[in-house]
Design an enzyme around this catalytic site. Structure first.
Site, PDB file in Angstrom:
ATOM      1  N   GLY A 195      37.445   3.012  10.733  1.00 41.86           N
ATOM      2  CA  GLY A 195      38.793   2.962  11.320  1.00 41.86           C
ATOM      3  C   GLY A 195      39.886   2.364  10.445  1.00 41.86           C
ATOM      4  N   HIS A 249      42.268  13.907   4.999  1.00 38.96           N
ATOM      5  CA  HIS A 249      41.048  14.344   4.332  1.00 38.96           C
ATOM      6  C   HIS A 249      41.048  13.798   2.896  1.00 38.96           C
ATOM      7  CE1 HIS A 249      37.583  16.878   3.593  1.00 38.96           C
ATOM      8  NE2 HIS A 249      38.136  17.166   2.427  1.00 38.96           N
TER       9      HIS A 249
END
Ligand code: GAR
Length: 185
Positions: free
Chosen positions: A11, A107
Site C-alpha cells: 500500500g 504500473h
C-alpha cells in the site's frame, strides 16, 4: 472528488495518495475508502491515517460477484474515481463499465512495454537501459488503457529486481500524486 483506492498488499502508493490529499497537494479531494481483497499491511497504514477500510475477499465467488460487492461499496460512498494501487486482481467487464473512464492504475514499467506481472524483472531480463512507471486509465485490456503520465528510470548494470523496483517505486509515488492532482483539478 471522492476517491476509492483498491489495494492488495503493502500500500505505499495508497499512502502517497492519502498523504498528498491530507497535505493539500491534491486539491478538492477526499479518500472515501480503501478496499483490500485480503488483510494487508496497507490496510493498517490506511487506518492509522483515519481512512475507512474494508476487506472484501473473493472467497469462492466468481470475479463478477466479488467485483459487484466492491462496486456497491464504492457507490454507497459516492466514489467518483477508483485508484488501483497494487491491486493484483483483474477486474470484470461489468466493473470497468460501471466506472468507465473513472478507474486509474499505476504500473511499474513504461507501458506498452512489460505489461502484467513482474514488470521490473521483465525489464531486467530484456536488458532495457531505461524503464519506469505509467499511470493510465483502465480499460478491458490488461495494462492497456490511455496513458496519463509516465516517469523514466535508468537501469544500472548492477541492478537487482529489488534495487530497481525500489528506484521505480520512488517515481511511482510522484507520478501517481501528479496524475490524480491533474484529474482533481
Ligand atoms: C507497485 O510497484 C505497483 O506499480 C505494482 O505493485 C506495486 C504495489 O506496491 N502494481 C502492479 O504491478 C500492477 N500490475 P504498493 O502496494 O506499495 O503500492
Amino acid at each position: 472528488m471522492k476517491i476509492g483506492i483498491l489495494i492488495s498488499g503493502r500500500g505505499s502508493n495508497m499512502v502517497a495518495l492519502v498523504d498528498a490529499i491530507k497535505s493539500g497537494e491534491i486539491p478538492h479531494s477526499e479518500v472515501a475508502v480503501v478496499i483490500s481483497d485480503k488483510a494487508s499491511a496497507g490496510l493498517e497504514k490506511a487506518k492509522e491515517r483515519g481512512v475507512e477500510t474494508l476487506v472484501i475477499q473473493r472467497s469462492g465467488r466468481t470475479r463478477e460477484e466479488h467485483d459487484a460487492e466492491i462496486a456497491n461499496a464504492l457507490r454507497k460512498r459516492d466514489v467518483e474515481l477508483v485508484c488501483l494501487a497494487g491491486y493484483m486482481r483483474l477486474l470484470s467487464k461489468d466493473f470497468i463499465h460501471a466506472f468507465e473512464n473513472r478507474i486509474v492504475n499505476i504500473h511499474p514499467s513504461l507501458l506498452p512495454a512489460f505489461p502484467g506481472l513482474d514488470a521490473q524483472r521483465q525489464a531486467l531480463e530484456h536488458g532495457v537501459k531505461i524503464t519506469g512507471c505509467t499511470v493510465h486509465y483502465v480499460n478491458e485490456h490488461l495494462d492497456a488503457g490511455p496513458i496519463i503520465l509516465q516517469k523514466a528510470v535508468e537501469v544500472r548494470d548492477d541492478d537487482t529486481v529489488e534495487i530497481l523496483s525500489a528506484r521505480i517505486l520512488e517515481q511511482e509515488h510522484k507520478a501517481y500524486v501528479e496524475a490524480v492532482r491533474r484529474i482533481a483539478s
